[in-house]
Design a protein around this motif. Structure first.
Motif, PDB file in Angstrom:
ATOM      1  N   ALA A 459       0.853  -1.228   0.032  1.00 36.13           N
ATOM      2  CA  ALA A 459       0.088  -0.101   0.039  1.00 36.13           C
ATOM      3  C   ALA A 459       1.135   1.189  -0.054  1.00 36.13           C
ATOM      4  O   ALA A 459       1.497   1.559   1.117  1.00 36.13           O
ATOM      5  CB  ALA A 459      -0.866   0.137   1.130  1.00 36.13           C
ATOM      6  N   PHE A 460       0.986   2.001  -1.231  1.00 40.26           N
ATOM      7  CA  PHE A 460       1.649   3.096  -1.354  1.00 40.26           C
ATOM      8  C   PHE A 460       0.808   4.200  -1.857  1.00 40.26           C
ATOM      9  O   PHE A 460       1.365   5.088  -2.372  1.00 40.26           O
ATOM     10  CB  PHE A 460       2.793   2.903  -2.382  1.00 40.26           C
ATOM     11  CG  PHE A 460       3.838   1.716  -1.595  1.00 40.26           C
ATOM     12  CD1 PHE A 460       4.413   1.732  -0.625  1.00 40.26           C
ATOM     13  CD2 PHE A 460       3.789   0.629  -2.728  1.00 40.26           C
ATOM     14  CE1 PHE A 460       5.213   0.534  -0.146  1.00 40.26           C
ATOM     15  CE2 PHE A 460       4.750  -0.301  -2.089  1.00 40.26           C
ATOM     16  CZ  PHE A 460       5.303  -0.374  -1.159  1.00 40.26           C
ATOM     17  N   TYR A 461      -0.472   4.282  -1.386  1.00 40.57           N
ATOM     18  CA  TYR A 461      -1.171   5.457  -1.863  1.00 40.57           C
ATOM     19  C   TYR A 461      -0.995   6.659  -1.404  1.00 40.57           C
ATOM     20  O   TYR A 461      -1.105   7.839  -1.997  1.00 40.57           O
ATOM     21  CB  TYR A 461      -2.723   5.378  -1.320  1.00 40.57           C
ATOM     22  CG  TYR A 461      -3.152   3.709  -1.936  1.00 40.57           C
ATOM     23  CD1 TYR A 461      -4.206   3.690  -3.032  1.00 40.57           C
ATOM     24  CD2 TYR A 461      -3.235   2.495  -1.072  1.00 40.57           C
ATOM     25  CE1 TYR A 461      -4.659   2.573  -3.499  1.00 40.57           C
ATOM     26  CE2 TYR A 461      -3.891   1.376  -1.567  1.00 40.57           C
ATOM     27  CZ  TYR A 461      -4.302   1.381  -2.729  1.00 40.57           C
ATOM     28  OH  TYR A 461      -5.028   0.309  -3.247  1.00 40.57           O
ATOM     29  N   ASN A 462      -0.222   6.578  -0.171  1.00 36.29           N
ATOM     30  CA  ASN A 462       0.141   8.120   0.402  1.00 36.29           C
ATOM     31  C   ASN A 462       1.710   8.268   0.201  1.00 36.29           C
ATOM     32  O   ASN A 462       2.357   9.153   0.860  1.00 36.29           O
ATOM     33  CB  ASN A 462      -0.338   8.116   1.850  1.00 36.29           C
ATOM     34  CG  ASN A 462       0.589   7.229   2.732  1.00 36.29           C
ATOM     35  OD1 ASN A 462       1.221   6.297   1.983  1.00 36.29           O
ATOM     36  ND2 ASN A 462       0.605   7.516   4.014  1.00 36.29           N
ATOM     37  N   GLY A 521       0.371  17.280  10.668  1.00 34.66           N
ATOM     38  CA  GLY A 521      -0.126  15.911  10.708  1.00 34.66           C
ATOM     39  C   GLY A 521       0.803  15.017   9.931  1.00 34.66           C
ATOM     40  O   GLY A 521       0.355  13.810   9.524  1.00 34.66           O
ATOM     41  N   LEU A 522       2.071  15.331   9.473  1.00 38.64           N
ATOM     42  CA  LEU A 522       2.964  14.591   8.898  1.00 38.64           C
ATOM     43  C   LEU A 522       3.613  13.650  10.182  1.00 38.64           C
ATOM     44  O   LEU A 522       4.860  14.176  10.335  1.00 38.64           O
ATOM     45  CB  LEU A 522       3.832  15.272   7.942  1.00 38.64           C
ATOM     46  CG  LEU A 522       3.163  15.923   6.721  1.00 38.64           C
ATOM     47  CD1 LEU A 522       4.297  16.742   5.888  1.00 38.64           C
ATOM     48  CD2 LEU A 522       2.530  15.008   5.726  1.00 38.64           C
ATOM     49  N   ASN A 523       2.967  12.792  10.723  1.00 38.69           N
ATOM     50  CA  ASN A 523       3.584  12.192  11.795  1.00 38.69           C
ATOM     51  C   ASN A 523       3.636  10.861  11.534  1.00 38.69           C
ATOM     52  O   ASN A 523       3.620  10.310  10.344  1.00 38.69           O
ATOM     53  CB  ASN A 523       2.468  12.496  13.008  1.00 38.69           C
ATOM     54  CG  ASN A 523       1.315  12.154  12.642  1.00 38.69           C
ATOM     55  OD1 ASN A 523       0.929  11.147  11.799  1.00 38.69           O
ATOM     56  ND2 ASN A 523       0.268  12.682  13.119  1.00 38.69           N
ATOM     57  N   ASP A 524       4.112  10.020  12.422  1.00 37.42           N
ATOM     58  CA  ASP A 524       4.261   8.413  12.217  1.00 37.42           C
ATOM     59  C   ASP A 524       2.906   7.759  11.566  1.00 37.42           C
ATOM     60  O   ASP A 524       3.261   6.865  11.142  1.00 37.42           O
ATOM     61  CB  ASP A 524       4.523   7.975  13.677  1.00 37.42           C
ATOM     62  CG  ASP A 524       5.940   8.362  14.113  1.00 37.42           C
ATOM     63  OD1 ASP A 524       6.694   8.778  13.370  1.00 37.42           O
ATOM     64  OD2 ASP A 524       6.217   8.368  15.335  1.00 37.42           O
ATOM     65  N   ALA A 525       1.913   8.374  11.470  1.00 32.23           N
ATOM     66  CA  ALA A 525       0.625   7.591  11.070  1.00 32.23           C
ATOM     67  C   ALA A 525       1.050   7.466   9.608  1.00 32.23           C
ATOM     68  O   ALA A 525       0.250   6.434   9.107  1.00 32.23           O
ATOM     69  CB  ALA A 525      -0.368   8.244  11.309  1.00 32.23           C
ATOM     70  N   ARG A 546      -3.998   5.117   5.802  1.00 26.88           N
ATOM     71  CA  ARG A 546      -4.854   6.076   6.810  1.00 26.88           C
ATOM     72  C   ARG A 546      -4.176   7.098   7.592  1.00 26.88           C
ATOM     73  O   ARG A 546      -3.407   6.745   8.822  1.00 26.88           O
ATOM     74  CB  ARG A 546      -5.630   5.123   7.851  1.00 26.88           C
ATOM     75  CG  ARG A 546      -6.831   4.460   6.896  1.00 26.88           C
ATOM     76  CD  ARG A 546      -7.927   5.616   6.512  1.00 26.88           C
ATOM     77  NE  ARG A 546      -9.191   4.949   5.814  1.00 26.88           N
ATOM     78  CZ  ARG A 546      -8.966   4.629   4.635  1.00 26.88           C
ATOM     79  NH1 ARG A 546      -7.885   4.510   3.914  1.00 26.88           N
ATOM     80  NH2 ARG A 546      -9.972   3.796   4.054  1.00 26.88           N
ATOM     81  N   ASN A 547      -4.013   8.198   7.132  1.00 25.38           N
ATOM     82  CA  ASN A 547      -3.350   9.268   8.074  1.00 25.38           C
ATOM     83  C   ASN A 547      -4.068  10.659   7.588  1.00 25.38           C
ATOM     84  O   ASN A 547      -3.308  11.603   7.032  1.00 25.38           O
ATOM     85  CB  ASN A 547      -1.792   9.531   7.727  1.00 25.38           C
ATOM     86  CG  ASN A 547      -1.525   9.564   6.103  1.00 25.38           C
ATOM     87  OD1 ASN A 547      -1.527   8.557   5.461  1.00 25.38           O
ATOM     88  ND2 ASN A 547      -1.038  10.662   5.664  1.00 25.38           N
ATOM     89  N   ASP A 548      -5.284  10.728   7.851  1.00 27.30           N
ATOM     90  CA  ASP A 548      -6.050  11.780   7.182  1.00 27.30           C
ATOM     91  C   ASP A 548      -5.911  12.967   8.190  1.00 27.30           C
ATOM     92  O   ASP A 548      -6.203  14.186   7.720  1.00 27.30           O
ATOM     93  CB  ASP A 548      -7.582  11.489   7.435  1.00 27.30           C
ATOM     94  CG  ASP A 548      -8.058  10.215   6.844  1.00 27.30           C
ATOM     95  OD1 ASP A 548      -7.402  10.097   5.589  1.00 27.30           O
ATOM     96  OD2 ASP A 548      -9.252   9.566   6.889  1.00 27.30           O
ATOM     97  N   ASP A 549      -5.100  12.795   9.467  1.00 29.74           N
ATOM     98  CA  ASP A 549      -4.604  14.490  10.012  1.00 29.74           C
ATOM     99  C   ASP A 549      -3.831  15.125   8.880  1.00 29.74           C
ATOM    100  O   ASP A 549      -3.706  16.362   9.168  1.00 29.74           O
ATOM    101  CB  ASP A 549      -4.018  14.066  11.333  1.00 29.74           C
ATOM    102  CG  ASP A 549      -4.963  13.429  12.388  1.00 29.74           C
ATOM    103  OD1 ASP A 549      -6.151  13.589  12.127  1.00 29.74           O
ATOM    104  OD2 ASP A 549      -4.557  12.746  13.204  1.00 29.74           O
ATOM    105  N   ALA A 550      -3.124  14.475   8.135  1.00 30.13           N
ATOM    106  CA  ALA A 550      -2.338  15.367   7.214  1.00 30.13           C
ATOM    107  C   ALA A 550      -2.991  16.134   6.061  1.00 30.13           C
ATOM    108  O   ALA A 550      -2.428  17.206   5.889  1.00 30.13           O
ATOM    109  CB  ALA A 550      -1.198  14.383   6.716  1.00 30.13           C
ATOM    110  N   VAL A 551      -4.120  15.666   5.700  1.00 33.64           N
ATOM    111  CA  VAL A 551      -4.661  16.087   4.404  1.00 33.64           C
ATOM    112  C   VAL A 551      -5.764  16.934   4.962  1.00 33.64           C
ATOM    113  O   VAL A 551      -7.025  16.313   5.398  1.00 33.64           O
ATOM    114  CB  VAL A 551      -5.202  15.290   3.634  1.00 33.64           C
ATOM    115  CG1 VAL A 551      -5.951  15.901   2.279  1.00 33.64           C
ATOM    116  CG2 VAL A 551      -3.942  14.588   2.733  1.00 33.64           C
ATOM    117  N   VAL A 552      -6.017  18.316   5.004  1.00 31.15           N
ATOM    118  CA  VAL A 552      -6.886  19.159   5.584  1.00 31.15           C
ATOM    119  C   VAL A 552      -8.162  19.118   4.539  1.00 31.15           C
ATOM    120  O   VAL A 552      -9.129  19.125   4.739  1.00 31.15           O
ATOM    121  CB  VAL A 552      -6.443  20.777   5.749  1.00 31.15           C
ATOM    122  CG1 VAL A 552      -7.531  21.450   6.219  1.00 31.15           C
ATOM    123  CG2 VAL A 552      -5.379  20.555   6.956  1.00 31.15           C
ATOM    124  N   ALA A 553      -7.810  19.106   3.153  1.00 35.67           N
ATOM    125  CA  ALA A 553      -8.768  19.158   2.194  1.00 35.67           C
ATOM    126  C   ALA A 553      -7.885  18.874   0.834  1.00 35.67           C
ATOM    127  O   ALA A 553      -7.112  19.069   0.561  1.00 35.67           O
ATOM    128  CB  ALA A 553      -9.354  20.543   1.978  1.00 35.67           C
TER     129      ALA A 553
END
Length: 593
Positions: A459-462, A521-525, A546-553
Motif C-alpha cells: 500500500a503506497f497510496y500516500n 499531521g505528517l507524523n508517524d501515522a 490512513r493518515n487523514d490528519d495530514a490532509v486538510v482538504a
C-alpha cells in the motif's frame, strides 16, 4: 465578485519549484482565479478554508496505477484522493482495457496485479460500452470520476487484440506485416483519442490468469524489438511517451530503450521513456549507484530522454503464503501459483521432488538483477494460526529446526494452511541515505505506487505525503536533501510536464486541483499499516493507508471533495469532479522532445 472556494492565508506552492509564499487563493468556476497577498472578500463564498499554518499546493499526480478495472466499479478512487492525489494514470505495464475483450483483459490483468479475476471480468462484462479508443475515453470521462484520469494504451492489450491471446503468447509466432500495420493503426487511433502513449513490458515475470492460457507470460514480453520499434516510431511522430520495464534477466536489454529513445540516432526526434524501477534493492546493493550517473551519462551521450520511476519510500511487501509476485522469478514458484485450489497447492508444497527442484532454483547463483533478496531471515511472520511463530523470521525457524530456509518456509505454510500465514519483508529502499539520494536524483521521477493493484501485498497510496514528511524531517535534523518547493515540484509539475498532462501547477488561470496539508499531521501515522474492506471486491480486505490528519482538504476541478476525513456527499456516485485528461502537446514541446 464572489468565489466558490477561498483558501485563506496558506503557504502556497505553485508546483513549479519557485519559493513558497503566504497567499490567499480565490477559486471560481473550477479555476484558480486570484492569488492575493491581501484578504479576499468572502461575501457569498460558500466554502472558506482557513489554511493559516498549512501548506497549499497542486494535487499530487500518481503516474503508475492499475485502477483500470476499479475505476468502473469505484470511480471516486478515494484511496488516492484522500491522500491528496488529484490525477492518476491508467494503462501501465502493457495492461489496459481499451481493445481486448472482457475475458482476455481479465486474463491479462488479474494475476499480474493480484486482483480477483471474477471482479475484473465482472466489471468489464457489465460496464463495457466501447469498442474503439475514442469510445473508451468517452466512457471513462462520463463516469462520476473523483480524480482526473490520464491513460496509456497497453502493448499486451494491443497485441492480444490483433493476434489473439493464444498467438500473442506463443514464442514461435511473429506478426505478419498486415498485423503490424493493424497495431500501428490502433495505436494511432488511441493517440488521436488523447491517450498519452503506450506502455510495454519486457520482463517475463508477469503471468496470465484464467483457464485458457494460464501461467503464460504477458503478450508484450514476446514482442521482438523490430515490432517495438515500429510502434515507437508512431509515438515519436506524435511526441508521445513509452512506459515500460527492462528484462531483469537481460540487463543489456535496458540499453535498447536508450537507443530507441535517442534523438541522435533517430533523426533528431526522440521519445520520452519512463521505465521501472529505480530503487535501492537489497538483492542488488550496488545498483543504486548506477541509476543516477549511468542514466544521465547515457541520456547525454545518446540524446535520449529516459527516466526511471522511483518509489520514494521503503518498498515493504506482505504476502499471504506464497501469493507474492517475486515467486514468479522461480519456475517452481510459478508452478505453485498456477494452482488455484488450496489443497492441490498444499500437496505440491509438501512434495519432496518439488522441493528439491525449488531448492536448486533458490540456491542457484543469479548473475543478473533480481526482485527479491532471497533472505528468509529477513521475512517475518505477522499472522499465523500457530501463534508461537508470530514475530519470527522463517530463517530463525529454519535455524531452530535445522532445515534449509526454503524448507522451513514451506513447512510453516503446509502446517498452517498456505494462505493463513501472512509475512512481510522489505525488498528495497531500506537505506535512508540512498533513499534520499534517489529522491533528489534528476534522472528519476516519482511514481510506481501501483495503486489499485496487489491488494494484499502493498500500500503506497500516500507516498507523496511520506516524501514530504522525509523532506521536512531532514530539514529539521539539519540534513536537507531536497527543498520543500523542489519536493512539491517533483510530485506535481515535473510529472505533468514529462507525461504530457494538463495538470501539476496551481497558478492563476490553472484548473484548481489542489491539496491543503497540515505539516503537523505528517507524523508517524503516514507509515502505519491499515486494512479496509472493499465492498466492490466482495468484502476483500486490502492494505491501504490512513493518515487523514495530514490532509486538510483535497480539491478537484475547483470543488472540495475531501475534507477533515470525509468525502463530500455523492462523491464518486452522483457527483463528478474529475475528468479524462487528454494528452497535452505543450508538455511534449516543453521537455525538448
Amino acid at each position: 465578485m464572489t468565489y466558490d472556494v477561498i483558501i485563506r492565508d496558506g503557504l502556497w506552492f505553485d508546483g513549479t519549484g519557485r519559493p513558497a509564499q503566504t497567499r490567499t487563493l480565490g477559486i471560481r468556476d473550477g479555476v484558480l482565479a486570484t492569488v492575493s497577498e491581501t484578504p479576499l472578500d468572502e461575501s457569498g463564498c460558500p466554502d472558506v478554508i482557513d489554511a493559516a499554518g498549512k501548506w497549499v499546493m497542486p494535487g499530487f499526480i500518481d503516474v503508475h496505477t492499475h485502477y483500470d478495472a476499479e475505476v468502473l466499479l469505484n470511480p471516486g478512487l478515494g484511496e488516492s484522493v484522500r491522500h491528496g492525489v488529484t490525477t492518476v494514470l491508467l494503462g501501465n505495464c502493457s495492461l489496459s482495457t481499451v481493445y481486448a475483450g472482457s475475458q482476455d483483459a481479465a486474463d491479462l490483468f488479474s494475476r499480474v496485479e493480484a486482483v480477483p479475476r471474477e471482479y475484473v471480468y465482472g466489471a468489464l462484462a457489465s460496464h463495457r460500452t466501447w469498442s474503439t479508443a475514442a469510445e473508451y475515453v468517452e466512457a471513462i470521462d462520463t463516469l462520476p470520476l473523483g480524480p482526473n484520469i490520464g491513460s496509456l494504451l497497453g502493448h499486451s492489450d494491443l497485441r492480444a487484440t490483433v493476434l489473439g491471446l493464444d498467438r500473442a503468447t506463443d514464442a514461435s509466432v511473429r506478426p505478419t506485416e498486415g498485423e503490424l500495420q493493424k497495431m500501428e493503426a490502433l495505436l494511432e487511433e488511441a493517440l488521436d483519442a488523447g491517450m498519452l502513449g503506450m506502455s510495454g513490458m519486457d520482463a517475463a515475470i508477469d503471468k496470465l490468469d484464467g483457464d485458457r492460457f494460464r501461467s503464460r507470460a504477458l503478450p508484450s514480453t514476446f514482442a521482438t524489438w523490430r515490432e517495438r520499434r515500429r510502434l515507437i516510431k508512431v509515438l515519436r511522430k506524435r511526441g508521445r511517451i513509452l512506459q515500460s520495464a527492462p528484462n531483469v534477466d537481460k540487463p543489456s536489454s535496458g540499453l535498447m530503450f536508450f537507443l530507441t529513445s535517442s534523438r541522435i540516432l533517430n533523426r533528431r526526434k526522440g521519445v520520452r521513456m519512463s521505465l521501472l524501477v529505480s530503487a535501492d534493492a537489497k538483492s542488488m546493493p550496488l545498483a543504486v549507484h548506477t541509476f543516477g550517473l549511468g542514466t544521465r551519462l547515457l541520456n547525454k551521450l545518446l540524446g535520449s530522454s529516459v527516466r526511471f520511476q522511483h518509489l520514494p519510500v521503503p518498498f515493504e511487501l506482505y504476502s499471504d503464503g506464497i501469493d507474492l509476485p517475486v515467486f514468479e522469478e522461480f519456475g517452481a514458484g510459478t508452478a505453485a501459483l498456477h494452482l488455484r485450489d488450496q489443497l492441490e497447492r498444499n500437496e505440491l508444497l509438501a512434495d519432496e521432488s518439488y522441493r528439491r527442484r525449488f531448492r536448486r532454483e533458490f540456491d542457484r547463483v543469479k548473475l543478473g538483477p533480481s526482485l527479491w533478496h532471497r533472505d528468509f531471515h529477513d521475512a517475518v511472520i505477522v499472522e499465523c494460526p500457530d501463534k508461537s511463530l508470530i514475530g519470527k523470521s522463517f530463517g530463525a525457524i529454519a535455524d531452530e529446526r535445522g532445515l534449509h530456509p526454503l524448507d522451513a518456509f514451506l513447512d510453516v505454510l503446509v502446517e498452517n494452511g498456505e494462505r493463513n500465514v501472512r509475512w512481510t519483508t522489505i525488498v528495497a529502499n531500506h537505506r535512508p541515505k540512498q533513499l534520499d539520494k534517489l529522491a533528489a536524483e534528476p534522472s528519476v521521477h516519482m511514481g510506481f505506487s501501483d495503486a489499485g493493484a496487489h491488494l494484499r501485498n502493498m500500500a503506497f497510496y500516500n507516498f507523496p505525503l511520506k516524501m514530504l514528511k522525509r523532506t521536512r524531517d531532514a530539514h529539521r535534523a539539519g540534513r536537507p536533501f531536497l527543498s520543500t518547493e523542489r519536493a512539491v515540484h517533483r510530485l506535481t509539475g515535473e510529472l505533468a510536464e514529462w507525461f504530457g498532462l494538463d495538470a501539476g501547477t496551481l497558478r492563476a488561470g490553472d484548473r484548481a486541483d489542489f491539496v491543503v496539508i497540515d505539516p503537523a499531521g505528517l507524523n508517524d501515522a503516514v507509515d502505519g499499516y491499515h486494512e479496509e474492506e472493499v465492498p466492490f471486491y466482495g468484502g476483500l480486505r486490502r492494505m491501504v493507508n490512513r493518515n487523514d490528519d495530514a490532509v486538510v482538504a483535497t480539491g478537484v476541478g475547483g470543488a472540495v471533495v475531501f475534507r477533515q476525513g470525509r468525502f463530500r456527499e455523492g462523491y464518486g456516485q452522483t457527483v463528478k469532479s474529475g475528468r479524462y485528461l487528454r494528452a497535452d502537446a505543450r508538455s511534449a514541446a516543453a521537455v525538448g522532445v
